[in-house]
Design a protein around this motif. Structure first.
Motif, PDB file in Angstrom:
ATOM      1  N   ARG A 151       5.977  -0.615   1.286  1.00 53.95           N
ATOM      2  CA  ARG A 151       7.177   0.298   1.835  1.00 53.95           C
ATOM      3  C   ARG A 151       8.512   0.029   1.149  1.00 53.95           C
ATOM      4  O   ARG A 151       8.853  -1.012   0.610  1.00 53.95           O
ATOM      5  CB  ARG A 151       7.196  -0.309   3.476  1.00 53.95           C
ATOM      6  N   SER A 185       6.748   5.051   3.615  1.00 53.00           N
ATOM      7  CA  SER A 185       5.432   4.309   3.167  1.00 53.00           C
ATOM      8  C   SER A 185       5.307   4.690   1.562  1.00 53.00           C
ATOM      9  O   SER A 185       6.208   5.393   1.150  1.00 53.00           O
ATOM     10  CB  SER A 185       4.226   5.151   4.019  1.00 53.00           C
ATOM     11  N   GLU A 187      -0.042  -0.231   0.581  1.00 52.80           N
ATOM     12  CA  GLU A 187       0.752  -0.996   1.788  1.00 52.80           C
ATOM     13  C   GLU A 187       2.098  -1.211   1.440  1.00 52.80           C
ATOM     14  O   GLU A 187       3.103  -1.792   2.611  1.00 52.80           O
ATOM     15  CB  GLU A 187       0.170  -2.271   2.167  1.00 52.80           C
TER      16      GLU A 187
END
Length: 269
Positions: A135, A174, A133
């Motif tokens: 970034r 990402s 998750e």
């Protein structure tokens, strides 16, 4: 500065019997922004690691939802002056270079966003493991402030055009894109992040500390040099490394077709 910020340490430190040191950025309410206090605390911890012969690996982690949101913009705007900004960025640069100059590897454990100087922090670590998750962005340009100092680290991790795209657009990428571009080594599910970091730690602590220290120092020296100078640096480093007891034992063990027996430094020795 709030009471919580004043009372809680900016950086939490733990160390296990192997010499694995975890430094945890501890301003979750401020997304672990690199305030002057945070930079000072982190510098002190890195200096302590550098002076500790029992240290083997540093894991740089963070508390809360973010890994690091970059500089503390509110603090930066409180008393603007050229002299203040020059001092602040020099302080940050010292921290970044200290990560690279440590004699032990530094692994970034990235559980959330890493933006601007926070992305720079990841790039300056020797290795990085990110939660899926997580970034990454160098987003200063969105505020009219090009991420010039983060660009130094970013350009030494990513291909040039990919680094420029991040710097010019300020867009997030990402964790998987960060891995593909070379900013992080591995991506793991959130509940497997610590296990993935530990896999790297185990591989490193199984090696002689002196070989890791020599190798890390020469790697960064040669990568900044021209190829002839790089080979001179690397050749000298290998010659010195070969004279060390750990290398002599390792090579002899290979010749003898046995496992090497390396001396293990006692913690605090």
């Amino acid at each position: 500065m709030s009471l919580t910020e004043r009372d809680d340490p900016f950086v939490l430190k733990t160390q296990d019997a192997r010499g694995v040191i975890t430094l945890t950025l501890n301003r979750p309410q401020a997304f672990n922004a690199l305030s002057e206090g945070m930079l000072t605390a982190l510098q002190a911890e890195l200096d302590a690691v550098a002076a500790d012969p029992s240290s083997r690996v540093v894991v740089l982690a963070a508390s809360g939802k973010a890994f690091c949101a970059g500089h503390d913009l509110k603090q930066m705007r409180a008393a603007p002056s050229l002299g203040y900004y020059e001092t602040l960025f020099a302080q940050c640069t010292r921290v970044m270079l200290s990560l690279q100059r440590l004699p032990v590897p530094v692994i970034a454990r990235v559980q959330g966003i890493a933006t601007a100087a926070g992305c720079q922090l990841v790039a300056m670590c020797d290795l990085a493991v990110a939660a899926r998750e997580a970034r990454f962005a160098v987003s200063g340009v969105n505020l009219g402030l090009f991420c010039s100092t983060p660009s130094v680290a970013l350009a030494r991790n990513l291909p040039r055009k990919q680094a420029m795209e991040m710097l010019l657009t300020g867009d997030f990428i990402s964790a998987e894109e960060a891995r593909e571009r070379g900013l992080v080594n591995r991506v793991a599910e959130a509940d497997r992040l610590d296990a993935e970091v530990e896999r790297l730690v185990q591989r490193i602590v199984a090696k002689p500390r002196v070989a890791i220290a020599v190798g890390k120092a020469q790697f960064y020296r040669q990568v900044e040099a021209g190829i002839e100078s790089a080979y001179e640096i690397a050749g000298q480093a290998m010659a010195c490394n070969m004279m060390d007891e750990a290398a002599l034992e390792g090579v002899q063990a290979f010749i003898d077709k046995r496992s090497p027996t390396w001396a293990v430094a006692e913690p605090g020795s």
